[in-house]
Design an enzyme around this catalytic site. Structure first.
Site, PDB file in Angstrom:
ATOM      1  N   LYS A   1       4.957   4.300  -2.032  1.00  0.00           N
ATOM      2  CA  LYS A   1       3.539   4.631  -1.861  1.00  0.00           C
ATOM      3  C   LYS A   1       3.274   5.897  -2.658  1.00  0.00           C
ATOM      4  O   LYS A   1       4.202   6.649  -2.972  1.00  0.00           O
ATOM      5  CB  LYS A   1       3.265   4.887  -0.371  1.00  0.00           C
TER       6      LYS A   1
ATOM      7  N   GLY B   1     -14.993  -2.283  12.976  1.00  0.00           N
ATOM      8  CA  GLY B   1     -15.028  -2.002  11.532  1.00  0.00           C
ATOM      9  C   GLY B   1     -15.337  -3.244  10.716  1.00  0.00           C
ATOM     10  O   GLY B   1     -14.549  -4.186  10.676  1.00  0.00           O
TER      11      GLY B   1
ATOM     12  N   GLY C   1     -15.794  -3.529   7.329  1.00  0.00           N
ATOM     13  CA  GLY C   1     -15.692  -3.169   5.905  1.00  0.00           C
ATOM     14  C   GLY C   1     -15.221  -4.356   5.091  1.00  0.00           C
ATOM     15  O   GLY C   1     -15.541  -5.513   5.386  1.00  0.00           O
TER      16      GLY C   1
ATOM     17  N   VAL D   1     -12.408  -5.864   4.842  1.00  0.00           N
ATOM     18  CA  VAL D   1     -11.642  -6.888   5.559  1.00  0.00           C
ATOM     19  C   VAL D   1     -12.423  -7.403   6.770  1.00  0.00           C
ATOM     20  O   VAL D   1     -12.577  -8.611   6.959  1.00  0.00           O
ATOM     21  CB  VAL D   1     -10.267  -6.334   6.021  1.00  0.00           C
TER      22      VAL D   1
END
Ligand code: NAD
Length: 346
Positions: free
Chosen positions: A83, A182, A184, A186
């Protein structure tokens, strides 16, 4: 080399390589963490955020890189764990030159780390990165926006969870009630898929415009962001941010199962055990949201084949079903089933 990069290697126990790259000219300050490359080159997104300190960014990238090793292992992807974080610069800066210089940093690692978009970065930023390195996936003109695959994998997983909670859910999910936190990239796509399956939706988002759209288009009930966890429903789908399952919130939950896209939903692994004791079926986020990784990793197989990726998403419910059986036989949480596997392997 176009930009003058400063490289500082950090020795961190348990990690193969952790490197800080900075560039005065572009305001780049970043860390790349490579946790484990046993399964293949480390693949993980570039997170760009404002961190309170260098240490905060470092801890974030270390935790996320380790998580990617396990996520790739669980989802059967031939990549390792890595990452990166980019510290959001103060004041004006050019995204173009910042990400070009970051691409140069990635290039210098010669394929040990392959980057992709993540929180705070976009497919457009990946185009800038790509000017300096080919070690980037999730490119706009190839596998593109991962949220389509994340949402579809999540949807498949959620269907399997519904069937475990109530055997009467076969091909149809009519009668199922899902609360989504949420809406958003997804969460909204998941809501749309569930709507077409006849699922009753309850939604919450800090953005009123998006909840209004869900109300109009999907007949969703809208509740406040503080209420969504309490909603009495079959499945809660956290699709906003991490840490929402904690010692405080778990006492108010109104759901029978939890399957969502948000990364690091658990405040600590102990919360998974508490959920298990409460009889709430929690699917670890690294499995439920693996669709985006499966898609991004597929870009490494040339040519990229979206139809093959779609079939690969079936792995998510299959892995869930198999782990569920073990969890029942051993009377342990799904999280523990996976943790035991990680401990055996790594
Ligand atoms: P997004 O930023 O597009 O959506 C997040 C949504 O949550 C936004 O609509 C935001 O307004 C809302 N939100 C923020 N705080 C909230 C709160 N307190 N209560 C309710 N809503 C709130 O992000 P996304 O791409 O949809 O990803 C959602 C989560 O899934 C993130 O945690 C992300 O790390 C994780 N994830 C995403 C992908 C992907 O492919 N996009 C892949 C794996 C994991």
């Amino acid at each position: 080399m176009k930009y003058q990069l400063i490289r500082e290697d950090l020795e961190i126990e348990g990690y193969e390589k952790v490197v800080r790259f900075s560039c005065e000219e572009t305001k780049l300050d970043s860390i790349v963490a490579i946790h484990n490359t046993r399964q293949g080159p480390a693949l993980g997104g570039i997170r760009m955020l404002h961190y309170g300190s260098f240490e905060e960014g470092l801890q974030d990238v270390l935790r996320l890189a380790e998580g990617m090793t396990y996520k790739a292992f669980i989802s059967g992807v031939k990549t390792g764990g890595g990452k990166s974080v980019v510290f959001l610069p103060e004041g004006d800066f050019s995204r173009e030159s910042l990400f070009e210089s970051f691409g140069q940093a990635v290039a210098s690692l010669q394929g040990e780390y392959i980057c992709a978009e993540d929180m705070g970065t976009s497919p457009e930023d990946m185009q800038f990165v790509q000017r300096a390195t080919s070690y980037v996936v999730g490119r706009k003109n190839i596998s593109g926006d991962p949220s389509y695959y994340t949402a579809h994998g999540l949807f498949l997983c959620l269907k399997s969870v519904a069937r475990k909670l109530n055997a009467s859910f076969g091909d149809s999910l009519r009668g199922l009630k899902v609360a989504i936190q949420g809406l958003g990239m997804v969460g909204f796509k998941l809501a749309e898929k569930l709507f077409w399956e006849g699922v009753s939706l309850v939604v919450a988002d800090v953005n009123d415009k998006i909840t209004d759209i869900a109300k109009t288009r999907f007949g969703a009930d809208v509740v406040g962001v503080d209420e969504i966890l309490r909603v009495s429903c079959d499945i809660l789908s956290p699709c906003a941010r991490g840490g929402i399952l904690n010692s405080k919130s778990i006492s108010v939950l109104g759901c029978k199962g939890i399957t969502g896209a948000a990364n690091n939903q658990l405040e600590s692994p102990k919360i998974a055990e508490d959920l298990f004791l409460k009889g709430i079926l929690y699917v670890p986020d690294y499995l439920a949201n693996a669709g985006g990784l499966i898609n991004a990793a597929s870009e490494l197989e040339k040519p990229y084949d979206p139809r093959k990726v779609l079939l690969s998403l079936d792995r998510i419910p299959a892995i869930f079903n198999e782990a569920y059986k073990i969890s029942n036989t051993k009377n342990i949480s799904l999280e523990r089933v996976f943790l035991e596997r990680f401990q055996e392997e790594f």
